[in-house]
Design an enzyme around this catalytic site. Structure first.
Site, PDB file in Angstrom:
ATOM      1  NE  ARG A   1       8.623   1.777  -8.292  1.00  0.00           N
ATOM      2  CZ  ARG A   1       8.582   2.971  -8.855  1.00  0.00           C
ATOM      3  NH1 ARG A   1       9.652   3.480  -9.375  1.00  0.00           N
ATOM      4  NH2 ARG A   1       7.452   3.627  -8.896  1.00  0.00           N
ATOM      5  N   GLY A   2       7.028   0.090 -11.119  1.00  0.00           N
ATOM      6  CA  GLY A   2       6.434   1.140 -11.941  1.00  0.00           C
ATOM      7  C   GLY A   2       5.802   0.491 -13.158  1.00  0.00           C
ATOM      8  CB  ALA A   3       2.418   0.686 -14.597  1.00  0.00           C
TER       9      ALA A   3
ATOM     10  NE  ARG B   1       4.318  -5.188  -7.904  1.00  0.00           N
ATOM     11  CZ  ARG B   1       4.541  -3.885  -7.666  1.00  0.00           C
ATOM     12  NH1 ARG B   1       5.490  -3.246  -8.340  1.00  0.00           N
ATOM     13  NH2 ARG B   1       3.817  -3.227  -6.793  1.00  0.00           N
TER      14      ARG B   1
ATOM     15  CD  GLN C   1       6.660   2.880  -3.883  1.00  0.00           C
ATOM     16  OE1 GLN C   1       6.366   3.329  -2.771  1.00  0.00           O
ATOM     17  NE2 GLN C   1       6.099   1.767  -4.352  1.00  0.00           N
TER      18      GLN C   1
ATOM     19  CG  ASP D   1       0.355   1.003 -10.984  1.00  0.00           C
ATOM     20  OD1 ASP D   1       0.200   2.048 -10.317  1.00  0.00           O
ATOM     21  OD2 ASP D   1       1.455   0.426 -11.101  1.00  0.00           O
TER      22      ASP D   1
ATOM     23  CG  ASN E   1      -1.051   5.802  -9.108  1.00  0.00           C
ATOM     24  OD1 ASN E   1      -0.286   5.284  -9.914  1.00  0.00           O
ATOM     25  ND2 ASN E   1      -0.698   6.820  -8.330  1.00  0.00           N
ATOM     26  CE  LYS E   2       2.592   1.971  -4.991  1.00  0.00           C
ATOM     27  NZ  LYS E   2       2.542   0.485  -4.879  1.00  0.00           N
TER      28      LYS E   2
HETATM   29  C1  LIG Z   1       4.669   5.426 -14.064  1.00  0.00           C
HETATM   30  S1  LIG Z   1       3.582   4.403 -13.290  1.00  0.00           S
HETATM   31  C2  LIG Z   1       4.297   4.205 -11.738  1.00  0.00           C
HETATM   32  C3  LIG Z   1       3.298   3.662 -10.779  1.00  0.00           C
HETATM   33  O1  LIG Z   1       3.751   2.402 -10.291  1.00  0.00           O
HETATM   34  C4  LIG Z   1       3.893   2.539  -8.885  1.00  0.00           C
HETATM   35  O2  LIG Z   1       3.639   1.366  -8.191  1.00  0.00           O
HETATM   36  P1  LIG Z   1       4.877   0.427  -7.740  1.00  0.00           P
HETATM   37  O3  LIG Z   1       5.973   1.341  -7.263  1.00  0.00           O
HETATM   38  O4  LIG Z   1       4.290  -0.440  -6.643  1.00  0.00           O
HETATM   39  O5  LIG Z   1       5.242  -0.369  -8.964  1.00  0.00           O
HETATM   40  C5  LIG Z   1       2.890   3.592  -8.525  1.00  0.00           C
HETATM   41  O6  LIG Z   1       1.576   3.122  -8.549  1.00  0.00           O
HETATM   42  C6  LIG Z   1       3.155   4.583  -9.613  1.00  0.00           C
HETATM   43  O7  LIG Z   1       2.190   5.553  -9.810  1.00  0.00           O
END
Ligand SMILES: CSC[C@H]1O[C@H](OP(=O)(O)O)[C@H](O)[C@@H]1O
Length: 349
Positions: free
Chosen positions: A48-50, A91, A200, A241, A251-252
């Site tokens: 996960r993570g953009a 996603r 996270q 994101d 973002n989150k």
């Molecule tokens: C480096 S961008 C990471 C970004 O992605 C996370 O979301 P997720 O864990 O649901 O993929 C979160 O928004 C982070 O800031």
């Protein structure tokens, strides 16, 4: 300076992903042998993570092309479309996924059905991967320089979710700035929001920073305002994101409230994201698709029921921070202060 952990590895023409659902207790890799497994890993948040989602999807296209070519040698191009669509549907919010798939599609469009696609596509996926790491290191430098210019003395920061080597091709976006800022003795301490419901922050960011020997305290998301009131936090630094043409940033979930709190307390707010996270085709953050995940992520943790059975639960996993609450957007191409459409266009076209 640490680069963090390797969340994504291409090994023997297969994709190995560190299963982030098991961290910090277990650091185990799963192996994706085909593109459907990559799409599932993205949906299930194994990875996960953009930026990490984009990098993984790029390797997923390589796996899809290998399968299509071995099954339909002279017609692999027509037979890869469905697999790419499956990756695209994994996603909805992180634009890096679609940006990476578009880059891979542009290479596919240059190839002939008669030629084996593997090496051209693997080269592009590896370029996407290495470029992301380089971008993170550049952003780390630019963001830390901006922080240094804001204070004569070291200070604390708050970060949200995980934006480290686990969320990217390596090194991290906001955590890349923190790594640089710590190394330069600008940042003296990090407050990491636990970031409910997927945690996270407590499971990933606290783990990454502790491994690096960076001073970090884990806090509940709801403690952020109280921490800001103490006065030693000068910056909130987060990832993104999807950033739209006017500078709004998805973002989150919980980022938007952090931005409101930061403004109230006179604390600067920094969004750190590579240009692959910028979507200039959208005029404002209202147009960003916000992923909603199952309410079970709120009502239970590791099969332990936390809420009444059958309780209704609303679980949007992103929110949008308006540009007016953002003091700086840091990309590898440069920094946009007090972002506006004109400033975003000037830097990112
Ligand atoms: C480096 S961008 C990471 C970004 O992605 C996370 O979301 P997720 O864990 O649901 O993929 C979160 O928004 C982070 O800031």
């Amino acid at each position: 300076m640490s680069s963090g952990v390797e969340a994504i590895k291409w090994v023997d023409n297969q994709l190995e992903l560190l299963d982030q659902r098991l961290l910090p207790g277990q650091a185990l890799y799963i192996t994706c042998k085909d593109s459907t497994e990559v799409a599932d890993a993205i949906t299930q948040m194994v990875v996960r993570g953009a930026p990490a989602i984009g990098v993984s999807a790029a390797y997923g296209v390589v796996l899809a092309a290998d399968a299509a070519f071995s099954e339909h040698q002279q017609a692999w191009k027509a037979n890869i479309a469905e697999a790419i669509e499956t990756l695209a549907n994994s996603r909805p919010t992180a634009v890096n996924l679609f940006w990476a798939l578009d880059r891979m599609q542009r290479v596919i469009d240059t190839l002939e059905d008669s030629s084996p696609p593997h090496q051209s596509l693997l080269d592009e996926a590896k370029n996407i991967h290495s470029e992301d790491i380089a971008a993170n290191k550049q952003m780390g430098k630019l963001g830390a320089e901006l922080m240094a210019a804001s204070s004569d003395t070291p200070f604390s920061v708050i970060t949200h979710c995980n934006t480290g080597s686990l969320a990217t091709g390596g090194f991290g976006t906001a955590l890349g700035v923190i790594r640089h800022g710590w190394d330069a003795k600008i940042i003296k301490h990090v407050y990491a929001d636990e970031t409910r419901p997927w945690l996270q922050g407590s499971r990933l960011t606290a783990w990454e920073l502790q491994r690096d020997g960076i001073s970090v305290t884990l806090n509940t998301d709801s403690a952020a305002a109280h921490i800001m009131k103490q006065g030693d936090v000068r910056w909130v630094v987060v990832g993104a994101d999807r950033i739209t043409a006017n500078g709004d940033a998805a973002n989150k979930i919980g980022t938007y409230s952090l931005a409101v709190l930061a403004r109230y307390h006179g604390i600067k707010f920094m969004v750190v994201a590579p240009s692959s996270t910028v979507d200039m085709s959208l005029s404002s953050g209202d147009l960003i698709p916000i992923e909603e995940r199952t309410g079970e992520e709120l009502t239970s943790i590791k099969e332990v029921q936390l809420a009444p059975e059958n309780i209704a639960a609303f679980n949007p996993v992103f929110d949008v921070t308006p540009a007016e609450l953002i003091d700086a957007i840091v990309t590898e191409q440069g920094v946009v202060l007090n972002p506006t459409l004109d400033k975003m266009k000037a830097l990112l076209g």
